[in-house]
Motif scaffolding. Structure first.
Motif, PDB file in Angstrom:
ATOM      1  N   LEU A 373       0.838  -1.197   0.000  1.00 22.95           N
ATOM      2  CA  LEU A 373       0.000   0.000   0.000  1.00 22.95           C
ATOM      3  C   LEU A 373       0.874   1.248   0.000  1.00 22.95           C
ATOM      4  CD1 LEU A 373      -2.773  -0.926   2.611  1.00 22.95           C
ATOM      5  CD2 LEU A 373      -2.746  -1.325   0.135  1.00 22.95           C
ATOM      6  N   SER A 374       0.506   2.207  -0.841  1.00 23.19           N
ATOM      7  CA  SER A 374       1.272   3.454  -0.897  1.00 23.19           C
ATOM      8  C   SER A 374       0.795   4.479   0.128  1.00 23.19           C
ATOM      9  CB  SER A 374       1.184   4.062  -2.300  1.00 23.19           C
ATOM     10  OG  SER A 374      -0.170   4.327  -2.654  1.00 23.19           O
ATOM     11  N   GLU A 375      -0.486   4.395   0.545  1.00 25.70           N
ATOM     12  CA  GLU A 375      -1.030   5.331   1.536  1.00 25.70           C
ATOM     13  C   GLU A 375      -1.830   4.555   2.585  1.00 25.70           C
ATOM     14  OE1 GLU A 375      -3.242   8.434  -0.349  1.00 25.70           O
ATOM     15  OE2 GLU A 375      -1.773   8.703  -1.956  1.00 25.70           O
ATOM     16  N   PRO A 376      -1.168   3.734   3.376  1.00 26.98           N
ATOM     17  CA  PRO A 376      -1.897   2.895   4.334  1.00 26.98           C
ATOM     18  C   PRO A 376      -2.420   3.700   5.527  1.00 26.98           C
ATOM     19  CG  PRO A 376       0.455   2.652   4.663  1.00 26.98           C
ATOM     20  CD  PRO A 376       0.291   3.529   3.459  1.00 26.98           C
ATOM     21  N   ALA A 377      -3.476   3.184   6.125  1.00 27.80           N
ATOM     22  CA  ALA A 377      -3.997   3.771   7.358  1.00 27.80           C
ATOM     23  C   ALA A 377      -3.114   3.354   8.523  1.00 27.80           C
ATOM     24  CB  ALA A 377      -5.435   3.307   7.578  1.00 27.80           C
ATOM     25  N   PRO A 378      -3.174   4.097   9.634  1.00 27.03           N
ATOM     26  CA  PRO A 378      -2.393   3.709  10.818  1.00 27.03           C
ATOM     27  C   PRO A 378      -2.736   2.278  11.235  1.00 27.03           C
ATOM     28  CG  PRO A 378      -3.297   5.914  11.088  1.00 27.03           C
ATOM     29  CD  PRO A 378      -3.914   5.357   9.848  1.00 27.03           C
ATOM     30  N   GLY A 379      -1.717   1.530  11.581  1.00 30.19           N
ATOM     31  CA  GLY A 379      -1.916   0.160  12.016  1.00 30.19           C
ATOM     32  C   GLY A 379      -1.707  -0.877  10.929  1.00 30.19           C
ATOM     33  N   TRP A 380      -1.498  -0.444   9.690  1.00 30.69           N
ATOM     34  CA  TRP A 380      -1.239  -1.385   8.599  1.00 30.69           C
ATOM     35  C   TRP A 380       0.061  -2.133   8.861  1.00 30.69           C
ATOM     36  CZ3 TRP A 380      -3.106  -4.037   4.727  1.00 30.69           C
ATOM     37  CH2 TRP A 380      -2.261  -4.517   3.729  1.00 30.69           C
ATOM     38  N   ALA A 381      -0.007  -3.476   8.819  1.00 28.30           N
ATOM     39  CA  ALA A 381       1.157  -4.292   9.164  1.00 28.30           C
ATOM     40  C   ALA A 381       1.893  -4.810   7.940  1.00 28.30           C
ATOM     41  CB  ALA A 381       0.715  -5.466  10.041  1.00 28.30           C
ATOM     42  N   GLY A 382       1.364  -4.563   6.761  1.00 26.51           N
ATOM     43  CA  GLY A 382       1.999  -5.079   5.552  1.00 26.51           C
ATOM     44  C   GLY A 382       3.041  -4.142   4.983  1.00 26.51           C
ATOM     45  N   ARG A 383       3.430  -4.402   3.756  1.00 24.44           N
ATOM     46  CA  ARG A 383       4.428  -3.573   3.084  1.00 24.44           C
ATOM     47  C   ARG A 383       3.854  -2.198   2.745  1.00 24.44           C
ATOM     48  NH1 ARG A 383       9.084  -5.610   0.836  1.00 24.44           N
ATOM     49  NH2 ARG A 383       9.473  -7.832   1.229  1.00 24.44           N
ATOM     50  N   VAL A 384       4.733  -1.202   2.780  1.00 21.65           N
ATOM     51  CA  VAL A 384       4.343   0.170   2.497  1.00 21.65           C
ATOM     52  C   VAL A 384       5.218   0.702   1.368  1.00 21.65           C
ATOM     53  CG1 VAL A 384       4.168   2.527   3.392  1.00 21.65           C
ATOM     54  CG2 VAL A 384       3.605   0.574   4.863  1.00 21.65           C
ATOM     55  N   GLY A 385       4.595   1.444   0.449  1.00 21.26           N
ATOM     56  CA  GLY A 385       5.355   2.040  -0.648  1.00 21.26           C
ATOM     57  C   GLY A 385       4.781   1.639  -1.991  1.00 21.26           C
ATOM     58  N   LEU A 386       5.669   1.475  -2.954  1.00 21.57           N
ATOM     59  CA  LEU A 386       5.275   1.100  -4.303  1.00 21.57           C
ATOM     60  C   LEU A 386       5.923  -0.224  -4.685  1.00 21.57           C
ATOM     61  CD1 LEU A 386       5.782   4.581  -6.016  1.00 21.57           C
ATOM     62  CD2 LEU A 386       3.607   3.593  -5.245  1.00 21.57           C
ATOM     63  N   ILE A 387       5.401  -0.844  -5.720  1.00 21.61           N
ATOM     64  CA  ILE A 387       6.050  -2.049  -6.253  1.00 21.61           C
ATOM     65  C   ILE A 387       7.193  -1.561  -7.139  1.00 21.61           C
ATOM     66  CG2 ILE A 387       5.755  -4.145  -7.619  1.00 21.61           C
ATOM     67  CD1 ILE A 387       2.861  -4.214  -6.831  1.00 21.61           C
ATOM     68  N   ASP A 388       8.371  -1.429  -6.552  1.00 22.10           N
ATOM     69  CA  ASP A 388       9.523  -0.879  -7.249  1.00 22.10           C
ATOM     70  C   ASP A 388      10.653  -1.893  -7.285  1.00 22.10           C
ATOM     71  OD1 ASP A 388      10.342  -0.892  -4.618  1.00 22.10           O
ATOM     72  OD2 ASP A 388      10.220   1.281  -4.379  1.00 22.10           O
ATOM     73  N   ARG A 389      11.835  -1.441  -7.696  1.00 23.67           N
ATOM     74  CA  ARG A 389      12.968  -2.351  -7.830  1.00 23.67           C
ATOM     75  C   ARG A 389      13.337  -2.989  -6.497  1.00 23.67           C
ATOM     76  NH1 ARG A 389      18.330  -1.054 -11.306  1.00 23.67           N
ATOM     77  NH2 ARG A 389      16.655  -0.907 -12.839  1.00 23.67           N
ATOM     78  N   GLU A 390      13.285  -2.207  -5.442  1.00 22.78           N
ATOM     79  CA  GLU A 390      13.643  -2.749  -4.126  1.00 22.78           C
ATOM     80  C   GLU A 390      12.665  -3.838  -3.702  1.00 22.78           C
ATOM     81  OE1 GLU A 390      14.360  -1.224   0.492  1.00 22.78           O
ATOM     82  OE2 GLU A 390      13.758   0.197  -1.081  1.00 22.78           O
ATOM     83  N   THR A 391      11.370  -3.577  -3.903  1.00 21.39           N
ATOM     84  CA  THR A 391      10.350  -4.571  -3.541  1.00 21.39           C
ATOM     85  C   THR A 391      10.517  -5.845  -4.346  1.00 21.39           C
ATOM     86  OG1 THR A 391       8.790  -2.798  -3.001  1.00 21.39           O
ATOM     87  CG2 THR A 391       7.879  -5.002  -3.366  1.00 21.39           C
ATOM     88  N   ILE A 392      10.754  -5.701  -5.639  1.00 21.06           N
ATOM     89  CA  ILE A 392      10.938  -6.870  -6.502  1.00 21.06           C
ATOM     90  C   ILE A 392      12.134  -7.683  -6.036  1.00 21.06           C
ATOM     91  CG2 ILE A 392      11.537  -7.630  -8.838  1.00 21.06           C
ATOM     92  CD1 ILE A 392       8.651  -6.714  -8.574  1.00 21.06           C
TER      93      ILE A 392
END
Length: 440
Positions: A373-392
């Motif tokens: 998620l790029s704009e998660p709500a407070p408490g989000w436990a998953g990945r934050v940001g974009l699907i980019d080179r680092e995520t891949i």
């Protein structure tokens, strides 16, 4: 048909007028005059082939993808426009209504009578308007079906005008072989329109569907479920899409392409994931069960057919999840033993479709569902940001990652980023399959 064969065939058609002209052995003219004629004839061939490229023929789009087919269609149309606009300014010969007695081959003069001059001007003025209306389609004050009707009529007017201009004024097109080539190409172009607007809808009319349910599955996103009223169910492969008409005649221009989210194993039932966006989808939630629906043939090459991989990576952005859901559901129905990772990007958690089903899917052996998620709500436990080179790099870090099959669907910017990241990590290009769910 292999893509190289398709491209070779396209080149052969566009250069055939030049070859037939050269074989006539007419007296040479100044170089710019020959270039002008060559540009005009090449542009004409391109314009006539454009009808076929936009005709939804699976022999073409099934090999290279509908999005690639349409981008190529748009690119070569703009190329033809430049050729058309430039070519009359290159002539140095005089514009005369009738050939001079001592110049029967048109070496020094151009034979433009009133009729051919008018049709040439019609095409020369109409084509720029035609292309601009296509480029800025979203900014025009017309509904899509109105624009589409105008596009079809405009294409026919331009094609007929250019045909008359070429046959009446063209120095080389007076040759029976080249004149026959133009007439055959024009007939094929018009036949492709008849196929798209008459023959294909007749096929759809034999296979009516009805809406069984419409339910909200995420923020501004709905599931539309169909079943056939009679006739054979739509044949499709997981990952494909189809043009859908709701509540209208099968000959209606009010249709939209939507990716099929259900698996082929669920046939005859068919499901779509549809996001509220334009004129026709803004009120998708108001569609009543029992509404008649018509489906065109399935298109798209975002499929597993003919492809192998030690694992399956599904990478989606937003509503691009729809065809990848179809693939994931079919793999589950077939008990495919290969490991699978579904990497799914959204702006907020409210945009995640089928959240419960995806959670259950992640509980299967060798299956992982990762949300970003790029704009998660407070408490989000998953990945934050974009699907980019680092995520891949982090998600696909296994030793055999280069042997996996990567299937991508989402916005253009995301696709470009992910493809570059995969290639940088050593994944062969043939192991990456991508398709945009939106293209200009």
């Amino acid at each position: 048909m292999h893509p190289i064969i398709l491209f070779t065939g396209y080149l052969l058609i566009t250069v055939t007028p030049l070859l037939l002209s050269a074989l006539q052995n007419l007296p040479p003219r100044p170089l710019l005059d020959e270039i002008a004629s060559g540009l005009g004839m090449t542009a004409f061939a391109i314009l006539l082939v454009e009808f076929v490229l936009s005709g939804r023929f699976r022999a073409i789009s099934g090999r290279i993808g509908m999005d690639v087919t349409m981008r190529f269609h748009q690119l070569v149309a703009r190329t033809a426009l430049i050729f058309v606009l430039v070519h009359p300014y290159l002539y140095s010969a005089e514009f005369l209504g009738t050939p001079l007695p001592w110049d029967p081959t048109g070496q020094f003069t151009l034979g433009l009578d009133a009729g051919s001059l008018i049709t040439g001007l019609i095409a020369w003025v109409a084509l720029p308007c035609f292309v601009l209306m296509s480029i800025f389609r979203d900014q025009l004050p017309y509904r899509y079906e109105v624009w589409r009707a105008m596009h079809a009529v405009g294409a026919v007017v331009i094609a007929v005008a250019v045909t008359h201009h070429a046959l009446e004024a063209g120095r080389y097109s007076a040759d029976p072989w080249l004149a026959g080539f133009w007439l055959v190409l024009l007939a094929l172009a018009l036949t492709s329109l008849v196929w798209t607007y008459v023959i294909a809808p007749l096929g759809e009319a034999r296979r009516p569907y009805e809406v069984t349910s419409v339910r909200k599955i995420a923020l501004r996103t709905w599931e539309l479920a169909l079943r056939p009223r009679r006739g054979d169910a739509l044949a499709f492969e997981a990952g494909q899409f189809a043009w859908l008409k709701l509540g209208h005649s099968p000959f209606s221009l009010q249709e939209n392409p939507f990716s099929i989210s259900s698996a082929p194993a669920e046939r005859p039932n068919v499901r779509f994931v549809i996001k509220e966006a334009g004129d026709s989808t803004r009120h998708i939630g108001d569609v009543a069960p029992g509404t008649v629906a018509w489906l065109g043939n399935a298109h798209g090459n975002l499929t597993l057919k003919g492809r192998t991989g030690t694992g399956i990576a599904l990478i989606a952005g937003g509503v691009g999840i729809a065809p990848l859901l179809s693939i994931a559901r079919q793999l589950r129905a077939e008990d495919d033993p290969r490991p699978m990772i579904l990497l799914y990007g959204n702006r907020t958690a409210e945009q995640i479709v089928y959240a419960d089903e995806l959670e259950a899917l992640s509980g299967r052996p060798n299956t992982e569902v990762i949300h970003v998620l790029s704009e998660p709500a407070p408490g989000w436990a998953g990945r934050v940001g974009l699907i980019d080179r680092e995520t891949i790099g982090q998600v696909f870090a296994s030793e055999d990652a280069c042997d996996w099959l990567y299937i991508l669907c989402g916005p253009p910017a995301m696709l470009e980023t992910v493809e570059d990241a995969l290639l940088a990590h050593g994944v062969p290009a043939q192991q990456i399959i991508a398709e945009q769910f939106y293209y200009d």
